[in-house]
Structure formats: structure tokens, C-alpha cells
Write a protein that holds these residues in place. Structure first.
Motif, PDB file in Angstrom:
ATOM      1  N   ALA A 238      30.907  38.548  44.641  1.00 40.48           N
ATOM      2  CA  ALA A 238      30.235  39.280  43.561  1.00 40.48           C
ATOM      3  C   ALA A 238      31.233  39.714  42.499  1.00 40.48           C
ATOM      4  O   ALA A 238      30.959  39.628  41.292  1.00 40.48           O
ATOM      5  N   LEU A 239      32.412  40.175  42.922  1.00 38.88           N
ATOM      6  CA  LEU A 239      33.438  40.587  41.964  1.00 38.88           C
ATOM      7  C   LEU A 239      33.919  39.388  41.149  1.00 38.88           C
ATOM      8  O   LEU A 239      34.061  39.480  39.917  1.00 38.88           O
ATOM      9  N   ARG A 240      34.136  38.267  41.799  1.00 38.80           N
ATOM     10  CA  ARG A 240      34.554  37.069  41.068  1.00 38.80           C
ATOM     11  C   ARG A 240      33.473  36.627  40.091  1.00 38.80           C
ATOM     12  O   ARG A 240      33.775  36.184  38.979  1.00 38.80           O
ATOM     13  N   ASP A 241      32.234  36.759  40.479  1.00 33.43           N
ATOM     14  CA  ASP A 241      31.128  36.392  39.596  1.00 33.43           C
ATOM     15  C   ASP A 241      31.126  37.264  38.336  1.00 33.43           C
ATOM     16  O   ASP A 241      30.919  36.773  37.226  1.00 33.43           O
ATOM     17  N   ILE A 242      31.376  38.546  38.515  1.00 34.81           N
ATOM     18  CA  ILE A 242      31.429  39.469  37.369  1.00 34.81           C
ATOM     19  C   ILE A 242      32.586  39.100  36.444  1.00 34.81           C
ATOM     20  O   ILE A 242      32.448  39.090  35.217  1.00 34.81           O
TER      21      ILE A 242
END
Length: 302
Positions: A238-242
Motif C-alpha cells: 500500500a505504501l509503495r502504491d501511494i
């Protein structure tokens, strides 16, 4: 009201979140402060840089004079940082007598092969992510003496905004990244034969010194151990997606000669670049890392 970073205190979080988003700059252009001379910063210039760090944990300063000569910059940058309460430097193997590290393409020697000293892209990270949690880097300064001929743009993203984006998706994502064993950097043998021990800790934590949010993170693929479990895997994804999104509060900026970033160790990356190989034209940045956090106090007290 309590800490906004307490996952059990939604009221404190909502109040802090709403104020943070309402006051956050809307573009990289809003981060820029014109500075006449880093050797003689005025009270108004200092106040503007402090105010931006209070709102966004970062500011971009643009010098109008005496900021593109390496010798002059070396002499003045450390004093410039001290105006903002940055006085305690990280002891880095490549630092000079002024506490600065020269970031430039290196073809041989002890720095050769380390990615900051190449023209390759650098993934998202906070500085000092390989440090143990008890030795965080709270602030950093990055000054451009000479930009690359092409490329070398930085992404800049406030860790507090990253925290908000994740917590708004699902507080469980933040909980996973606050686990004390969330991220580990394996032991590493330095070029001089010394050993940097394995460093294990959270991605997000609350600083016991300042009560502010700390973040240690790297998007690197190798030599990193994430905690086993679906929760951590989902949180990192999720952090990488953001970080790969078009989030309006994620800024991209290419520093020009005499410009720099002074910040509370925000997330940043760097695109690859093409250098001008003529003498005196190669890309040159100076970097300093601090144990301190930027002081938010009145300009009159400076």
C-alpha cells in the motif's frame, strides 16, 4: 487530547489530520523561499523556512548570491543549518571537515559503487533508514552546487502525509508498519572492514524526544528483510502504491544551482541523470544529516 499517532485515539488523529491537510502547500512552488545569502539569513527568510517546515516538514531555499561556489558553500552551509537548530551531525564515513558529504559521480575509491555516487535512479527512502531506531536521522540538508546536464529530479513526500494516506485507507496498515520488527537491514561490512550491525525496527514510530512522527523506509529490493506476515506485506504494498501514485501532495522538483532542501528527513527519490563531463561542470550536491529536528520557534529568538 492525546497523540494523533495513537491508533486508539481517533478524535486526536482527526483533529490533527484536518489541520495538517488544510494548511499543507499545494505545489512545490509554494515550498520555495528566496534567500539573499545563506551566510546572512534575515529574520524574515528564516521565519518563512521554519513556517514551511512546521506545515510540510520541508522547504526549498533559493539563493540569490554566493551559493554556487563550492568553497563558499562548504564554509557557510553548516552555520546556515545551525540557524534552524541543526547542530548535531551524523558521523558519516564520507563527510568532510565541515560535516558535509559531496554527492557526485565517483569512478574509483571507497565510495565507488554506492548508488548516491552514481548517475542511476534512487528509489524512495528516508535518509539513515539503515540506522537502528535508537539512532534516527531527524533532519537533512541537500544543496545543489551544480545540477546534472539532464535529469536528476527529486520526488519529495512528507512522511506525515504518507501516514495519513495509509491510516485513511486502513489503520491496520499503519499498525503493521509500527511493529518493532517491521523492517530490518542486514549486517553490512564497510569498505574499511568495520561492521554495521543488523538494524531492526518500525517504519513509523513516535519520537520519544520530540513526540513527532519518525519514519525509516527504503524501497530497495535487495538487502532488506520485511517481517513475515500478510499484514506487513499488505502495508508495504500500500505504501509503495501511494509513492507511485499521482498524489497531489507528492511533489517533484529539480534543484538548480544555489538551491537546496532543508527538511525533517522527508521521503525522497531521484531520477537518473546525464552528466556534463567537462571539468567544473559535473553534477555536485552537498548533503548533511542531523540528529536534531528543525526548531520551530520565533524568528526573533534566532
Amino acid at each position: 487530547m492525546g497523540s494523533p499517532f495513537d491508533l486508539a485515539n481517533d478524535a486526536a488523529y482527526r483533529a490533527w489530520r484536518d489541520e495538517k491537510l488544510a494548511n499543507f502547500p499545494k505545489s512545490a512552488a509554494e515550498l520555495i523561499v528566496e534567500v539573499g545569502n545563506i551566510g546572512a539569513v534575515t529574520a524574515a527568510e528564516r521565519a518563512a523556512i521554519v513556517e514551511l517546515n512546521a506545515r510540510a516538514n520541508m522547504a526549498i531555499y533559493r539563493c540569490r548570491s554566493h551559493c554556487d561556489d563550492p568553497a563558499t558553500v562548504r564554509q557557510r552551509l553548516r552555520a546556515f543549518a545551525g540557524i534552524f537548530g541543526l547542530r548535531h551531525l551524523e558521523a558519516h564515513r564520507s563527510m568532510d571537515e565541515e560535516g558535509l558529504v559531496a554527492l557526485e559521480v565517483v569512478r574509483e575509491g571507497g565510495r565507488h559503487g554506492f548508488i548516491p555516487y552514481t548517475d542511476k535512479p534512487i528509489r524512495w527512502h528516508t535518509d539513515g533508514y539503515y540506522n537502528p531506531p535508537e539512532a534516527p536521522i531527524r533532519a537533512m540538508l541537500l544543496h545543489c552546487v551544480r545540477p546534472a546536464a539532464e535529469g536528476g529530479e527529486n520526488g519529495l513526500f512528507d512522511p506525515e502525509i504518507a501516514y495519513i494516506r495509509l491510516r485513511d485507507r486502513d489503520p491496520a496498515l499503519v499498525k503493521a508498519l509500527m511493529h518493532p520488527g517491521a523492517m530490518a537491514i542486514p549486517e553490512h561490512v564497510e569498505p574499511d572492514g568495520s561492521t554495521r550491525p543488523r538494524a531492526t525496527g518500525p517504519v513509523f514510530s513516535v519520537d520519544p524526544v520530540t513526540d513527532r512522527l519518525l519514519m525509516r523506509f527504503t524501497e530497495r529490493k535487495r538487502n532488506i528483510d520485511w517481517r513475515d506476515g500478510d499484514e506487513t506485506t499488505a502495508a508495504v504494498a500500500a505504501l509503495r502504491d501511494i509513492l507511485q501514485s499521482d498524489d497531489p501532495l507528492l511533489f517533484r522538483y529539480r534543484l538548480g544551482a544555489g538551491e537546496g532542501v532543508i527538511c525533517n528527513n522527508v521521503l525522497h527519490d531521484r531520477t537518473g541523470f546525464v552528466d556534463d563531463h567537462r571539468p567544473g561542470r559535473t553534477r555536485l550536491y552537498f548533503r548533511a544529516r542531523y540528529i536534531d529536528r528543525i526548531e520551530v520557534r520565533s524568528a526573533a529568538a534566532a
